[in-house]
Scaffold this motif. Structure first.
Motif, PDB file in Angstrom:
ATOM      1  N   GLY A 176      -8.770  29.667 -25.864  1.00  0.00           N
ATOM      2  CA  GLY A 176      -9.686  29.745 -26.987  1.00  0.00           C
ATOM      3  C   GLY A 176     -10.904  28.875 -26.751  1.00  0.00           C
ATOM      4  O   GLY A 176     -11.025  28.208 -25.720  1.00  0.00           O
ATOM      5  N   PRO A 177     -11.849  28.874 -27.689  1.00  0.00           N
ATOM      6  CA  PRO A 177     -13.076  28.084 -27.509  1.00  0.00           C
ATOM      7  C   PRO A 177     -12.772  26.598 -27.350  1.00  0.00           C
ATOM      8  O   PRO A 177     -11.870  26.056 -28.000  1.00  0.00           O
ATOM      9  CB  PRO A 177     -13.852  28.344 -28.803  1.00  0.00           C
ATOM     10  N   VAL A 178     -13.526  25.946 -26.485  1.00  0.00           N
ATOM     11  CA  VAL A 178     -13.367  24.519 -26.241  1.00  0.00           C
ATOM     12  C   VAL A 178     -14.731  23.851 -26.340  1.00  0.00           C
ATOM     13  O   VAL A 178     -15.702  24.324 -25.741  1.00  0.00           O
ATOM     14  CB  VAL A 178     -12.754  24.250 -24.847  1.00  0.00           C
ATOM     15  N   THR A 179     -14.800  22.772 -27.095  1.00  0.00           N
ATOM     16  CA  THR A 179     -15.999  21.940 -27.134  1.00  0.00           C
ATOM     17  C   THR A 179     -15.611  20.555 -26.654  1.00  0.00           C
ATOM     18  O   THR A 179     -14.786  19.881 -27.266  1.00  0.00           O
ATOM     19  CB  THR A 179     -16.589  21.853 -28.556  1.00  0.00           C
ATOM     20  N   VAL A 180     -16.187  20.163 -25.540  1.00  0.00           N
ATOM     21  CA  VAL A 180     -15.868  18.879 -24.916  1.00  0.00           C
ATOM     22  C   VAL A 180     -17.142  18.058 -24.837  1.00  0.00           C
ATOM     23  O   VAL A 180     -18.233  18.597 -24.656  1.00  0.00           O
ATOM     24  CB  VAL A 180     -15.260  19.076 -23.506  1.00  0.00           C
ATOM     25  N   ALA A 181     -17.015  16.749 -25.020  1.00  0.00           N
ATOM     26  CA  ALA A 181     -18.149  15.844 -24.833  1.00  0.00           C
ATOM     27  C   ALA A 181     -17.846  14.918 -23.670  1.00  0.00           C
ATOM     28  O   ALA A 181     -16.699  14.538 -23.447  1.00  0.00           O
ATOM     29  CB  ALA A 181     -18.414  15.036 -26.099  1.00  0.00           C
ATOM     30  N   GLN A 182     -18.882  14.566 -22.929  1.00  0.00           N
ATOM     31  CA  GLN A 182     -18.736  13.664 -21.790  1.00  0.00           C
ATOM     32  C   GLN A 182     -19.828  12.619 -21.860  1.00  0.00           C
ATOM     33  O   GLN A 182     -21.002  12.940 -22.051  1.00  0.00           O
ATOM     34  CB  GLN A 182     -18.829  14.444 -20.473  1.00  0.00           C
ATOM     35  N   ILE A 183     -19.430  11.352 -21.724  1.00  0.00           N
ATOM     36  CA  ILE A 183     -20.410  10.276 -21.746  1.00  0.00           C
ATOM     37  C   ILE A 183     -20.055   9.260 -20.679  1.00  0.00           C
ATOM     38  O   ILE A 183     -18.877   8.936 -20.476  1.00  0.00           O
ATOM     39  CB  ILE A 183     -20.465   9.611 -23.144  1.00  0.00           C
ATOM     40  N   GLY A 184     -21.052   8.792 -19.951  1.00  0.00           N
ATOM     41  CA  GLY A 184     -20.858   7.772 -18.941  1.00  0.00           C
ATOM     42  C   GLY A 184     -21.402   6.441 -19.428  1.00  0.00           C
ATOM     43  O   GLY A 184     -22.497   6.389 -20.012  1.00  0.00           O
ATOM     44  N   GLN A 185     -20.647   5.371 -19.209  1.00  0.00           N
ATOM     45  CA  GLN A 185     -21.078   4.074 -19.702  1.00  0.00           C
ATOM     46  C   GLN A 185     -20.602   2.960 -18.781  1.00  0.00           C
ATOM     47  O   GLN A 185     -19.793   3.180 -17.883  1.00  0.00           O
ATOM     48  CB  GLN A 185     -20.548   3.830 -21.118  1.00  0.00           C
TER      49      GLN A 185
END
Length: 281
Positions: free
Chosen positions: A49-58
């Motif tokens: 199904g639909p996937v919404t992923v966030a990615q952040i580098g810190q």
């Protein structure tokens, strides 16, 4: 923590999973290759199904840039390669207009093989100029989500949505992208945009890539508009940690469906079931 090894053969399998022609269950893999499958296969699959992923580098101290705004080298080579793999696995990559203006990212796949995603910019008031690399015609879809009537370069798809208190509602954005056929979307930045999707309950997964450096000041990775007053009320996602070179990626499942995607189809019961099936043939 699992150490990830992305060899050509395991990346080829991951891309075949994305294309619907492969699986993560069979094959003989090293522990590092298996970790790569565990990290990337849930994003490559199109049957969840639909996937919404966030990615952040810190950085280690939670910064995404210096006090002068320099964010170019927060992620090292390993972290950048991971980001490009993520881009190759999703249908579209979304950023806010501030990130588009200040960082001027290309949002293309250059450090691994794989297709370029659709490039999506959320520009509520039409601030983005026409000369950015994001608008360059290179075969990938280019999409602007805006709240004002502003013409865009030829070939750029425009999604006009109503402004709500000066902002575009993340729910409206996700619905519009799904209507455009973009089912798996990565929110790449910046921190404000990611936070808005997180607080709206629209993220299935959140990946935080931590680089081994101390900046000492500058903007923080994630700042929610409604922070909790008690730790008991904090978001506590189910999390797995992966080592990618000198960097650590925390892969956080924010929904039950995202956590279920972790359940390895190569788990012991299924392996035993498969072995019995082989013996019965």
């Amino acid at each position: 923590m699992q150490n990830v090894e992305v060899t050509p053969r395991v990346w080829e399998r991951i891309l075949s999973i994305r294309a619907g022609n492969g699986c993560a269950c069979c094959g003989r893999w090293t522990p590092g290759e298996r970790a790569a499958l565990d990290l990337y296969a849930p994003l490559a699959r199109r049957d969840l199904g639909p996937v919404t992923v966030a990615q952040i580098g810190q950085s280690l101290d939670g910064r995404v840039a210096t006090v002068t705004g320099d964010a170019r080298d927060v992620s090292g080579p390993e972290g950048l390669a991971h980001l490009h793999r993520m881009r190759a696995l999703v249908d579209g990559v979304l950023i806010g207009v501030r990130t588009a203006i200040h960082d001027r990212p290309q949002l293309t796949v250059r450090m691994c093989s794989g297709p370029n995603p659709a490039r999506i910019v959320v520009d509520p008031r039409g601030r983005l100029t026409e000369d950015v690399a994001l608008f360059r015609a290179d075969g990938a879809r280019r999409i602007v989500v805006q709240g004002v009537a502003r013409p865009r370069p030829e070939g750029v798809e425009v999604v006009n949505l109503p402004l709500r208190d000066g902002w575009l509602d993340p729910r409206d954005i996700v619905t519009a992208l799904h209507d455009l056929g973009l089912r798996n979307v990565m929110i790449e930045g910046g921190g404000i945009t990611i936070a808005r999707f997180l607080e709206a309950g629209l993220l299935n997964r959140l990946q935080v890539a931590v680089s081994p450096l101390l900046i000492g000041g500058g903007p923080q990775g994630l700042t929610l508009q409604s922070p909790v007053a008690r730790l008991a009320d904090a978001i506590r996602p189910e999390t797995r940690a992966y080592g990618i070179g000198r960097e650590v990626v925390f892969d956080c499942a924010l929904t039950a469906r995202a956590a279920e995607a972790w359940q390895p189809i190569h788990s012991a019961p299924r392996v035993a079931e498969a072995a019995r099936a082989v013996r019965l043939r």
